[in-house]
Design a protein around this motif. Structure first.
Motif, PDB file in Angstrom:
ATOM      1  N   VAL A  19       0.855  -1.187   0.000  1.00 14.48           N
ATOM      2  CA  VAL A  19       0.000   0.000   0.000  1.00 14.48           C
ATOM      3  C   VAL A  19       0.894   1.241   0.000  1.00 14.48           C
ATOM      4  N   MET A  33      -3.272  10.485  -2.212  1.00 17.87           N
ATOM      5  CA  MET A  33      -4.324   9.471  -2.101  1.00 17.87           C
ATOM      6  C   MET A  33      -3.683   8.094  -1.922  1.00 17.87           C
ATOM      7  N   THR A  34      -4.421   7.216  -1.267  1.00 14.86           N
ATOM      8  CA  THR A  34      -3.953   5.840  -1.064  1.00 14.86           C
ATOM      9  C   THR A  34      -4.123   5.037  -2.346  1.00 14.86           C
ATOM     10  N   VAL A  35      -3.093   4.266  -2.695  1.00 14.36           N
ATOM     11  CA  VAL A  35      -3.179   3.389  -3.876  1.00 14.36           C
ATOM     12  C   VAL A  35      -2.499   2.051  -3.588  1.00 14.36           C
ATOM     13  N   CYS A  51      -2.417   2.901 -11.178  1.00  9.96           N
ATOM     14  CA  CYS A  51      -3.749   3.007 -11.783  1.00  9.96           C
ATOM     15  C   CYS A  51      -4.614   3.890 -10.889  1.00  9.96           C
ATOM     16  N   ASN A  53      -8.180   6.049 -10.291  1.00 11.39           N
ATOM     17  CA  ASN A  53      -9.587   6.200 -10.675  1.00 11.39           C
ATOM     18  C   ASN A  53      -9.831   7.621 -11.210  1.00 11.39           C
ATOM     19  N   SER A  56     -11.570  10.307  -9.099  1.00 13.98           N
ATOM     20  CA  SER A  56     -10.927  10.842  -7.888  1.00 13.98           C
ATOM     21  C   SER A  56     -10.363  12.228  -8.175  1.00 13.98           C
ATOM     22  N   ARG A  57     -10.202  13.029  -7.094  1.00 15.94           N
ATOM     23  CA  ARG A  57      -9.551  14.333  -7.262  1.00 15.94           C
ATOM     24  C   ARG A  57      -8.104  14.130  -7.702  1.00 15.94           C
ATOM     25  N   GLY A  58      -7.502  13.033  -7.214  1.00 15.34           N
ATOM     26  CA  GLY A  58      -6.093  12.777  -7.504  1.00 15.34           C
ATOM     27  C   GLY A  58      -5.799  12.711  -8.988  1.00 15.34           C
ATOM     28  N   PRO A  87     -13.097   8.999   1.170  1.00 14.98           N
ATOM     29  CA  PRO A  87     -13.654   9.802   0.076  1.00 14.98           C
ATOM     30  C   PRO A  87     -13.936  11.236   0.510  1.00 14.98           C
ATOM     31  N   GLY A  88     -13.397  12.172  -0.251  1.00 14.88           N
ATOM     32  CA  GLY A  88     -13.667  13.587  -0.016  1.00 14.88           C
ATOM     33  C   GLY A  88     -12.913  14.214   1.141  1.00 14.88           C
ATOM     34  N   ARG A  94      -5.532  15.762   5.285  1.00 16.59           N
ATOM     35  CA  ARG A  94      -4.638  14.637   4.993  1.00 16.59           C
ATOM     36  C   ARG A  94      -3.180  15.006   5.292  1.00 16.59           C
ATOM     37  N   HIS A 131     -10.257   3.969 -15.132  1.00 16.43           N
ATOM     38  CA  HIS A 131      -8.978   4.384 -14.549  1.00 16.43           C
ATOM     39  C   HIS A 131      -8.013   4.978 -15.569  1.00 16.43           C
ATOM     40  N   TYR A 152      -2.144  -5.081   1.733  1.00 24.98           N
ATOM     41  CA  TYR A 152      -3.609  -5.159   1.710  1.00 24.98           C
ATOM     42  C   TYR A 152      -3.983  -6.465   1.011  1.00 24.98           C
ATOM     43  N   PHE A 157      -5.704  -5.168   6.254  1.00 24.80           N
ATOM     44  CA  PHE A 157      -4.277  -4.838   6.300  1.00 24.80           C
ATOM     45  C   PHE A 157      -3.512  -5.938   7.030  1.00 24.80           C
TER      46      PHE A 157
HETATM   47  C1  FAD Z   1      -6.006  -0.247   0.420  1.00 21.95           C
HETATM   48  C2  FAD Z   1      -6.539   0.728  -0.620  1.00 21.95           C
HETATM   49  C3  FAD Z   1      -6.019   0.729  -1.889  1.00 21.95           C
HETATM   50  C4  FAD Z   1      -6.506   1.634  -2.852  1.00 21.95           C
HETATM   51  N1  FAD Z   1      -5.942   1.614  -4.099  1.00 21.95           N
HETATM   52  C5  FAD Z   1      -6.379   2.484  -5.040  1.00 21.95           C
HETATM   53  C6  FAD Z   1      -5.758   2.505  -6.320  1.00 21.95           C
HETATM   54  O1  FAD Z   1      -4.826   1.754  -6.618  1.00 21.95           O
HETATM   55  N2  FAD Z   1      -6.214   3.421  -7.219  1.00 21.95           N
HETATM   56  C7  FAD Z   1      -7.256   4.295  -6.931  1.00 21.95           C
HETATM   57  O2  FAD Z   1      -7.639   5.090  -7.797  1.00 21.95           O
HETATM   58  N3  FAD Z   1      -7.838   4.297  -5.717  1.00 21.95           N
HETATM   59  C8  FAD Z   1      -7.423   3.422  -4.767  1.00 21.95           C
HETATM   60  N4  FAD Z   1      -7.998   3.426  -3.519  1.00 21.95           N
HETATM   61  C9  FAD Z   1      -9.108   4.376  -3.245  1.00 21.95           C
HETATM   62  C10 FAD Z   1      -8.620   5.810  -3.000  1.00 21.95           C
HETATM   63  O3  FAD Z   1      -7.628   5.854  -1.988  1.00 21.95           O
HETATM   64  C11 FAD Z   1      -9.813   6.685  -2.546  1.00 21.95           C
HETATM   65  O4  FAD Z   1     -10.789   6.692  -3.549  1.00 21.95           O
HETATM   66  C12 FAD Z   1      -9.422   8.106  -2.200  1.00 21.95           C
HETATM   67  O5  FAD Z   1     -10.539   8.744  -1.577  1.00 21.95           O
HETATM   68  C13 FAD Z   1      -9.046   8.946  -3.404  1.00 21.95           C
HETATM   69  O6  FAD Z   1      -8.751  10.220  -2.936  1.00 21.95           O
HETATM   70  P1  FAD Z   1      -8.966  11.539  -3.811  1.00 21.95           P
HETATM   71  O7  FAD Z   1      -8.887  12.692  -2.864  1.00 21.95           O
HETATM   72  O8  FAD Z   1      -8.026  11.544  -4.963  1.00 21.95           O
HETATM   73  O9  FAD Z   1     -10.431  11.397  -4.408  1.00 21.95           O
HETATM   74  P2  FAD Z   1     -11.809  11.712  -3.643  1.00 21.95           P
HETATM   75  O10 FAD Z   1     -12.192  13.128  -3.844  1.00 21.95           O
HETATM   76  O11 FAD Z   1     -11.718  11.198  -2.245  1.00 21.95           O
HETATM   77  O12 FAD Z   1     -12.820  10.852  -4.537  1.00 21.95           O
HETATM   78  C14 FAD Z   1     -12.745   9.424  -4.523  1.00 21.95           C
HETATM   79  C15 FAD Z   1     -14.146   8.890  -4.863  1.00 21.95           C
HETATM   80  O13 FAD Z   1     -15.035   9.217  -3.793  1.00 21.95           O
HETATM   81  C16 FAD Z   1     -16.129  10.013  -4.292  1.00 21.95           C
HETATM   82  N5  FAD Z   1     -16.408  10.995  -3.237  1.00 21.95           N
HETATM   83  C17 FAD Z   1     -15.834  12.197  -3.047  1.00 21.95           C
HETATM   84  N6  FAD Z   1     -16.341  12.823  -1.971  1.00 21.95           N
HETATM   85  C18 FAD Z   1     -17.255  11.966  -1.451  1.00 21.95           C
HETATM   86  C19 FAD Z   1     -18.120  12.003  -0.327  1.00 21.95           C
HETATM   87  N7  FAD Z   1     -18.155  13.051   0.480  1.00 21.95           N
HETATM   88  N8  FAD Z   1     -18.918  10.930  -0.093  1.00 21.95           N
HETATM   89  C20 FAD Z   1     -18.905   9.868  -0.895  1.00 21.95           C
HETATM   90  N9  FAD Z   1     -18.100   9.755  -1.978  1.00 21.95           N
HETATM   91  C21 FAD Z   1     -17.298  10.787  -2.256  1.00 21.95           C
HETATM   92  C22 FAD Z   1     -15.632  10.622  -5.602  1.00 21.95           C
HETATM   93  O14 FAD Z   1     -16.681  10.918  -6.478  1.00 21.95           O
HETATM   94  C23 FAD Z   1     -14.727   9.523  -6.129  1.00 21.95           C
HETATM   95  O15 FAD Z   1     -15.487   8.550  -6.810  1.00 21.95           O
HETATM   96  C24 FAD Z   1      -7.546   2.557  -2.532  1.00 21.95           C
HETATM   97  C25 FAD Z   1      -8.072   2.551  -1.231  1.00 21.95           C
HETATM   98  C26 FAD Z   1      -7.589   1.648  -0.281  1.00 21.95           C
HETATM   99  C27 FAD Z   1      -8.138   1.655   1.112  1.00 21.95           C
END
Ligand code: FAD
Length: 172
Positions: A19, A33-35, A51, A53, A56-58, A87-88, A94, A131, A152, A157
């Motif tokens: 992770v 962001m976590t990946v 990869c 998504n 995501s904001r990332g 999320p969000g 952070r 993605h 993971y 974990f």
């Molecule tokens: C162990 C682990 C591994 C992961 N690996 C990956 C990976 O390899 N690649 C990857 O892309 N992601 C991965 N994720 C997911 C990723 O860490 C999260 O989606 C994270 O929130 C992205 O952060 P962001 O700020 O970039 O996007 P965010 O802004 O947090 O958006 C992420 C998603 O959440 C939605 N969202 C935003 N705000 C809210 C809210 N208030 N309520 C509900 N939904 C909301 C968005 O529309 C989007 O679809 C992983 C998570 C875990 C726990």
């Protein structure tokens, strides 16, 4: 021919993975962001892929800034890992503890006690389905030889230690 999304997700959940927190900074702002979808592509030139998504904001931030640091996490980072996956969750939240972060070559945030930090420039991003596959050229590496691993697997974990013979000697 294809398989159901849920079946594919269940299969991938059995693929244990390290992770990381992938970070960036620049004109589009700071982000992290976590990946877990990260792997090595080639060592000549040193390149990895991640990869991300596209919802995501990332995705937009990493792409616009053109620099990233892949911070491979150790067991003590489980809480941070969850925060960067919430999320969000606001970016300021952070990165709330500024003392945890510094920089190497590109200016992307580097987690001071990461197991490994791979500081990179973004070479290309290819979108596939939901993605973006980000190809990152490694510009600098910092390793903590004594760190254990955070994995993971099966949606939980797990902590990994190297065999005793390979453990780095304790610092004086
Ligand atoms: C162990 C682990 C591994 C992961 N690996 C990956 C990976 O390899 N690649 C990857 O892309 N992601 C991965 N994720 C997911 C990723 O860490 C999260 O989606 C994270 O929130 C992205 O952060 P962001 O700020 O970039 O996007 P965010 O802004 O947090 O958006 C992420 C998603 O959440 C939605 N969202 C935003 N705000 C809210 C809210 N208030 N309520 C509900 N939904 C909301 C968005 O529309 C989007 O679809 C992983 C998570 C875990 C726990």
């Amino acid at each position: 021919m294809s398989v159901e999304k849920d079946q594919f997700r269940a299969a991938m959940a059995r693929m244990g993975a390290a992770v990381s927190i992938i970070t960036s900074d620049g004109p589009a702002g700071r982000h992290g962001m976590t990946v877990s979808a990260v792997c090595s592509v080639t060592d000549q030139p040193a390149t990895l892929l991640a990869c991300i998504n596209r919802s995501s904001r990332g995705y937009g931030t990493l792409k616009s800034n053109g620099i990233v640091c892949v911070n491979i996490l150790a067991p003590q980072h489980e809480g941070l890992c969850r925060l960067f996956a919430t999320p969000g969750a606001p970016t300021v939240e952070r990165f709330a503890d500024e003392t945890e972060w510094d920089t190497l070559k590109t200016g992307a945030p580097v987690l001071r006690d990461a197991a490994v930090a791979l500081d990179c420039t973004v070479d290309a991003i290819n979108d596939v389905g939901t993605h973006g596959v980000l190809f990152a050229r490694v510009q600098a590496i910092r390793m903590n030889e004594r760190a254990d691993g955070l994995i993971y697997f099966a949606r939980a974990f797990h902590h990994l230690s190297p065999p005793a013979a390979l453990r780095a000697p304790a610092a004086d």
